[in-house]
Scaffold this motif. Structure first.
Motif, mmCIF file in Angstrom:
data_model
loop_
_atom_site.group_PDB
_atom_site.id
_atom_site.type_symbol
_atom_site.label_atom_id
_atom_site.label_comp_id
_atom_site.label_asym_id
_atom_site.label_seq_id
_atom_site.Cartn_x
_atom_site.Cartn_y
_atom_site.Cartn_z
ATOM 1 N N GLY A 52 -54.097 53.377 -15.257
ATOM 2 C CA GLY A 52 -53.814 54.293 -14.148
ATOM 3 C C GLY A 52 -52.725 55.296 -14.451
ATOM 4 N N HIS A 53 -51.974 55.066 -15.518
ATOM 5 C CA HIS A 53 -50.905 55.996 -15.890
ATOM 6 C C HIS A 53 -51.446 57.373 -16.256
ATOM 7 N N PHE A 54 -52.691 57.430 -16.750
ATOM 8 C CA PHE A 54 -53.227 58.692 -17.253
ATOM 9 C C PHE A 54 -54.029 59.452 -16.200
ATOM 10 N N TRP A 55 -54.171 58.900 -15.007
ATOM 11 C CA TRP A 55 -54.929 59.598 -13.979
ATOM 12 C C TRP A 55 -54.121 60.798 -13.469
ATOM 13 N N SER A 267 -61.976 69.260 -9.656
ATOM 14 C CA SER A 267 -63.099 68.481 -9.139
ATOM 15 C C SER A 267 -63.093 67.103 -9.804
ATOM 16 N N LEU A 268 -63.927 66.199 -9.325
ATOM 17 C CA LEU A 268 -63.956 64.853 -9.886
ATOM 18 C C LEU A 268 -64.377 64.852 -11.348
ATOM 19 N N LEU A 272 -61.914 63.583 -14.333
ATOM 20 C CA LEU A 272 -62.274 62.533 -15.285
ATOM 21 C C LEU A 272 -62.133 63.022 -16.725
ATOM 22 N N GLY A 273 -62.563 64.270 -16.965
ATOM 23 C CA GLY A 273 -62.401 64.820 -18.308
ATOM 24 C C GLY A 273 -60.948 64.913 -18.720
#
Length: 548
Positions: A52-55, A267-268, A272-273
């Motif tokens: 979750g650190h990279f979100w 956007s989602l 994610l990318g």
């Protein structure tokens, strides 16, 4: 009657034994289930908190109430929310006056470290007057001074404004300029590490100014320097004018910007990318900003190299010692004393091994190697200082008892009839040992190797004395002989976790990075152990017929 009473007692005793056996079975199953739940909980915690650190979280624009009725504008990521007793806050002078028993506090990462403001700040939720999520808020990830959170205003090329105003045109021009800057920066780095370093080394080797090759070497170096200046101008070409949360305008050179994005407008699929891009940068990049930012690839490489070298060193030593103790040594008081010493060696604190490695491997062996083979470099030590070789030897000594005990247990499980049958067919004792006994004991050796790898990968204390360092972005490998430089210091994932967890400016802010690095370490150990377990199972199936 007596026979009937005896049968009743026997049935009653059998029932008690059966109930006791069932209770023991349930107790064992409960213990196994508890251990499994604990392991799964640990993995789940590291996965959720670490990955979750990279979100890419949203940037929040906050209006915060200050003393005297004034407000302050802030822009940053909300990293954590906690409920704190109001009494504790009042004692610290943070929440004067009566109020609810629990107050919510927010940990906000403000970035902009180079502008003098604190990068992290705790706020009371009750002091927030307004909270917004502006789409134009931009994150500029930089190679130094951490991220910059601001609103882009204009893009400049050598002082000339190319695009002004917050809109699609500025975002497109910024992306193109940043791509050109990154390309020029990579070309400059390749030039400095390749042709420039080679030209400088070639000129340094020509010590005599009368050597006719000196002129040619100087010309090559001058040509490379000219190309270097051209690339540096390309790197320093663009600047971005931005506005901070308080309205202040600053100029940010793109030379130090690694990535620019607007998290609130993603956007989602784009989010994610960006998430996987940041995850890959973490795994493949080098650390920066005192290990609190960037990647951990040097630590991954150092950990893998250390574990593999330790396995290569400890396996033959442990197997040979176990073979001697079980197959050749006379089973008497001296052999039993040696086994007791080996078992006690497994309980010695790891720091003691580090002290021994520093005193014996580094100062004694390393000093002698320097005196014999590198006398021209003295007093600067080569092998007489902590490095990868001495760290591997120290961990090999640390894990040696595990391999010895596991291998000897495997040798003890081989039936004596197998050895006698091999000798009866005309094989010598050495042939029996090499062709029959050792192949059958290979699964036990692999078990010892799995345990040794797991312990070596997680050790930190002894490595602090024999080779690990906080920052070593240069890997101990190169294209020059001997290719693997065992005398160099290295980074380690375990020490990296310790460093960012206890030596960072704000441990609460780097907690997620600690989880991410710990998750990576656990995943690395699982991969190495899984490979060893698969190999052990294949060897076990191969020699299964001999066991029966």
């Amino acid at each position: 009657m007596t026979t009937r009473r005896r049968s009743v007692r026997e049935r009653f005793g059998a029932g008690l034994r059966r109930q006791g056996g069932d209770a023991l079975e349930w107790l064992a199953a409960a213990a196994a289930a508890l251990a499994l739940v604990a392991v799964l909980a640990l993995v789940a915690l590291l996965t959720v908190r670490g990955l979750g650190h990279f979100w890419p979280g949203s940037l929040k624009a906050l209006e915060v109430r200050e003393g005297g009725g004034a407000t302050e504008s802030l822009l940053g990521h909300v990293l954590a929310r906690r409920n704190v007793p109001a009494l504790q806050l009042r004692e610290a002078g943070l929440a004067p006056g009566p109020g609810p028993e629990q107050r919510e506090r927010l940990l906000l990462r403000l970035g902009n470290r180079d502008l003098g403001a604190p990068e992290f700040r705790w706020l009371l939720a009750s002091d927030i007057v307004e909270e917004r999520t502006p789409p134009a808020a931009t994150v500029l990830e930089r190679s130094e001074w951490g991220p910059l959170f601001a609103y882009p205003l204009a893009l400049r090329d050598d002082g000339t404004t190319l695009v002004a105003g917050d809109g699609p045109a500025l975002r497109t021009a910024l992306a193109e300029a940043l791509a050109a800057t990154v390309q020029a920066r990579e070309a400059l780095r390749a030039l400095e590490q390749g042709p420039l370093a080679a030209a400088s080394a070639a000129l340094a080797r020509l010590r005599s100014s009368a050597d006719p090759r000196v002129t040619a070497a100087r010309e090559r170096l001058a040509a490379v320097e000219t190309e270097r200046r051209s690339l540096r101008r390309a790197v320093e070409r663009y600047t971005l004018q931005v506005a901070l949360a308080d309205g202040q305008r600053v100029e940010q050179p793109l030379a130090t910007v690694l990535r620019a994005y607007q998290p609130n407008a993603l956007s989602l699929p784009a989010r994610l990318g960006l998430y996987f891009s940041q995850l890959w940068d973490f795994v493949s990049g080098a650390p920066r900003e005192g290990n609190t930012d960037g990647g951990v690839f040097p630590a991954i490489f150092g950990t893998v190299a250390l574990v593999l070298l330790t396995a290569v060193l400890v396996t033959p030593l442990g197997v040979l010692a176990a073979v001697y103790l079980h197959e050749y040594a006379r089973q008497g008081p001296l052999t039993r004393l040696v086994r007791i010493a080996v078992n006690n060696l497994a309980g010695v604190p790891s720091l003691v091994f580090g002290v021994f490695g520093l005193g014996f491997f580094v100062y004694v062996l390393g000093g002698e190697i320097d005196a014999l083979f590198f006398a021209d470099r003295l007093p600067s030590p080569t092998f007489g200082s902590p490095g990868l070789l001495w760290a591997s030897l120290t961990l090999a000594l640390l894990t040696l008892p595990v391999v010895i005990v596991a291998t000897e247990e495997g040798l003890a499980r081989i039936p004596r009839s197998v050895r006698e049958g091999s000798l009866a067919l005309g094989a010598t004792r050495a042939e029996t040992l090499w062709r029959v006994v050792l192949p059958m004991a290979t699964p036990a050796m692999m078990t010892g190797l799995v345990l040794a790898v797991a312990r070596a990968a997680g050790e930190v204390a002894p490595l602090m004395l024999v080779g690990v360092v906080k920052l070593a972005p240069k890997l101990p490998v190169s294209d020059e002989f001997p290719y693997l430089h065992l005398e160099q210091k290295f980074m380690n994932l375990g020490f990296h976790i310790y460093d960012i967890g206890f030596h960072s400016p704000d441990p609460d802010a780097t907690r997620s990075l600690v989880y991410a690095t710990a998750f990576l370490l656990v995943a690395l150990i699982l991969v190495l152990n899984l490979a060893a377990v698969i190999l052990r199972n294949r060897l076990r199936e191969r020699y299964k017929s001999l066991d029966t």
